[in-house]
Write a protein that holds these residues in place. Structure first.
Motif, PDB file in Angstrom:
ATOM      1  N   VAL A 297     -12.578  10.292  64.297  1.00  0.00           N
ATOM      2  CA  VAL A 297     -12.588  10.067  62.848  1.00  0.00           C
ATOM      3  C   VAL A 297     -13.800   9.198  62.506  1.00  0.00           C
ATOM      4  O   VAL A 297     -13.934   8.086  63.029  1.00  0.00           O
ATOM      5  N   PRO A 298     -14.705   9.659  61.654  1.00  0.00           N
ATOM      6  CA  PRO A 298     -15.889   8.847  61.318  1.00  0.00           C
ATOM      7  C   PRO A 298     -15.499   7.597  60.539  1.00  0.00           C
ATOM      8  O   PRO A 298     -14.584   7.643  59.709  1.00  0.00           O
ATOM      9  N   ASN A 299     -16.178   6.512  60.825  1.00  0.00           N
ATOM     10  CA  ASN A 299     -15.891   5.277  60.081  1.00  0.00           C
ATOM     11  C   ASN A 299     -16.422   5.406  58.651  1.00  0.00           C
ATOM     12  O   ASN A 299     -17.108   6.386  58.316  1.00  0.00           O
ATOM     13  N   PRO A 300     -16.114   4.456  57.752  1.00  0.00           N
ATOM     14  CA  PRO A 300     -16.491   4.607  56.339  1.00  0.00           C
ATOM     15  C   PRO A 300     -17.960   4.909  56.098  1.00  0.00           C
ATOM     16  O   PRO A 300     -18.298   5.784  55.290  1.00  0.00           O
ATOM     17  N   THR A 301     -18.853   4.226  56.806  1.00  0.00           N
ATOM     18  CA  THR A 301     -20.287   4.464  56.601  1.00  0.00           C
ATOM     19  C   THR A 301     -20.679   5.866  57.026  1.00  0.00           C
ATOM     20  O   THR A 301     -21.385   6.582  56.308  1.00  0.00           O
ATOM     21  N   GLU A 302     -20.225   6.286  58.209  1.00  0.00           N
ATOM     22  CA  GLU A 302     -20.560   7.616  58.716  1.00  0.00           C
ATOM     23  C   GLU A 302     -19.920   8.703  57.848  1.00  0.00           C
ATOM     24  O   GLU A 302     -20.524   9.762  57.615  1.00  0.00           O
ATOM     25  N   TYR A 303     -18.716   8.453  57.355  1.00  0.00           N
ATOM     26  CA  TYR A 303     -18.043   9.421  56.478  1.00  0.00           C
ATOM     27  C   TYR A 303     -18.875   9.667  55.218  1.00  0.00           C
ATOM     28  O   TYR A 303     -19.084  10.820  54.805  1.00  0.00           O
TER      29      TYR A 303
END
Length: 518
Positions: free
Chosen positions: A212-218
């Motif tokens: 699951v990508p973290n907030p920045t990567e998302y």
């Protein structure tokens, strides 16, 4: 032919651009005007420097910085702008460059609209007044913007550049947030897992193991605005991200803003603001987390929080960083001993090398290096060199004081001569024409001497600061010579930060790098 550098700047968002890389119409107009003037004057255009969408108070404008570097290298003879405010709106930069360094570098500054021209000695005061007016403009504009933003915060409008993870900006209503269902599902899962007893690090690892990508990567993957990460492993979930999410009231529909505030209108640096000064408005948008789940989580967060007592803060808290990923190492306790470990080592497989060291070992290593440093610095030969250095500063100070006294005497003589000259004019001994000519000469000499006295005062202040700094350094080391144990106060005073690497295989040695405050 004299070479001219043309500088253009536009600070407002350009509505007439077809592409972001295009110059704005205003920039094009500035270029056309300045090119035409350069041709009329018979100047050769060396280069055109153009900053679009930058404010006059921004000192890091890329073309502005390049212009100054080329000016220092004397690649041209003249800088030409539409107005002085296009170059800068800060009085400090007007004095430093236009009235200070440019004449030293042999660079002439010309602006068309306000008739600023350093080749004309008579309009220096007008350039300074323009700089002062521009400075006032910047301050007033900053206050006006701050007032508007404060009002919008108080009314619950979202004014941030980035929407919080789980939300996105409403395209139909400015300042309103709507739920981003894909990210919101992860937010609900985090709250649910924590309410079921999972720890923050365990939750981060579960999300990372599933990819699951973290907030920045998302946000990056979905083409949303995000803040560029500065560290390695920026795509991973961290303990801190989970911890911050669990206590953010925006997830229950309350708009919370103003946690950080700017230091000054002249800098983009921010500092944390006290919680009582935050702006919190309830019910501004749809909640992601139901109130009963939120209340359960807050109760669990409070019960797990360790009570803070005076003196209970860790010896190296927030001072130690992992050599591999750069993140601050966290403290842990096992069988009565305290350790520091990389905060990334448990969030995902191969996330980090896992720097690890006991607090006791690190304290001994710091003490050993501090004592070695003090012995080196307080070596007799080094002390003798330092005394010679201080004596040299004292001699420089005495020379400047003597020079200042001589200038003050000359300045007083100048005033006496001028009074005598005036009396001679009154008595008819000196003609009006001769009086004016000599008075102008006296005035020029007086201005030169006053400037030299200011320079002497400035140099004396610098010398005094150097002498005090030298004494403080010696006192600082002497105060902590041959210490046996560190205190938190000593760590704060002496150490900026410490880098800890991974233990060298086959040994008990852990490489460290201490960055001192002196």
């Amino acid at each position: 032919m004299e070479k001219v550098a043309i500088y253009c700047r536009l600070s407002e968002e350009d509505r007439n651009k077809k592409f972001e890389t295009d110059d704005s119409n205003s920039i094009q107009n500035q270029k056309a005007m300045l090119l035409e003037y350069s041709i009329e004057q018979g100047w050769e255009v060396y280069n055109i420097y153009s900053d679009d969408n930058y404010t006059g108070s921004d000192r890091n404008r890329p073309e502005f910085v390049r212009l100054l570097e080329d000016a220092k290298a004397r690649k041209f003879d003249i800088i030409l702008c539409k107005s002085q405010s296009r170059f800068t709106r800060e009085l400090e930069l007007v004095e430093r460059y236009i009235n200070g360094l440019f004449p030293i570098w042999g660079i002439r500054f010309v602006s068309l609209v306000d008739n600023a021209d350093t080749a004309n000695k008579g309009n220096k005061k007008s350039r300074q007044i323009n700089g002062l007016v521009n400075e006032w403009y910047l301050e007033d504009m900053s206050e006006n913007i701050r007032s508007v933003l404060t009002n919008r915060r108080k009314n619950g409008f979202h004014i941030g550049a980035f929407a919080l993870y789980g939300y996105k900006k409403d395209p139909d209503q400015k300042g309103h947030l709507i739920i981003d269902e894909e990210a919101a599902a992860v937010v609900r899962e985090v709250f649910t897992l924590f309410s079921q007893g999972y720890g923050k690090t365990a939750i981060a690892r579960m999300l990372n193991d599933r990819g699951v990508p973290n907030p920045t990567e998302y946000k990056r993957l979905h083409g949303l605005r995000y803040q560029q990460p500065k560290r390695k492993n920026s795509t991973l979930w961290k303990y801190s991200a989970i911890s911050d999410m669990l206590v953010n009231e925006i997830y229950i529909g309350n708009m919370v803003q103003g946690k950080y505030g700017s230091i000054s209108y002249k800098t983009k640096q921010n500092k944390p603001r006290p919680k009582e000064t935050w702006y919190c408005v309830e019910g501004t948008h749809e909640p992601i987390i139901e109130r009963d789940l939120w209340d359960r989580v807050q109760a669990m967060v409070a019960s797990r929080a360790k009570p803070f007592d005076v003196g209970s803060i860790g010896l190296f808290a927030r001072k130690v960083r992992c050599a591999n990923c750069g993140y601050t190492m966290r403290s842990s306790k096992n069988r009565g001993r305290h350790y520091l470990q990389c905060s990334n080592r448990h969030v995902a497989k191969d996330a980090c090398i896992g720097s690890f060291i006991s607090v006791e070992k690190l304290e001994n290593m710091v003490i050993q290096e501090l004592n070695a440093l003090s012995r080196t610095y307080l070596d007799q030969d080094e002390l003798e060199r330092n005394v010679q250095f201080s004596q040299n500063l004292e001699q420089q100070k005495a020379n400047w004081m003597e020079s200042k006294a001589r200038l003050q005497k000359q300045l007083e003589d100048n005033r006496t001569y001028l009074r005598t000259l005036y009396m001679d004019k009154v008595k008819g001994i000196v003609s009006e024409e001769d009086y004016i000519s000599m008075a102008d000469s006296f005035a020029a000499d007086r201005e030169r001497m006053e400037q030299q006295i200011k320079e002497a005062d400035h140099r004396l202040d610098e010398l005094e600061a150097q002498m005090q700094a030298g004494d403080q350094r010696k006192e600082l080391i002497q105060r902590y010579t041959n210490v046996e144990h560190l205190t938190r106060e000593m760590v704060e005073i002496l150490i900026d930060y410490i880098i800890v690497g991974k233990r060298i295989p086959g040994t008990h040695e852990v490489p460290i790098e201490i960055h001192w405050n002196f």
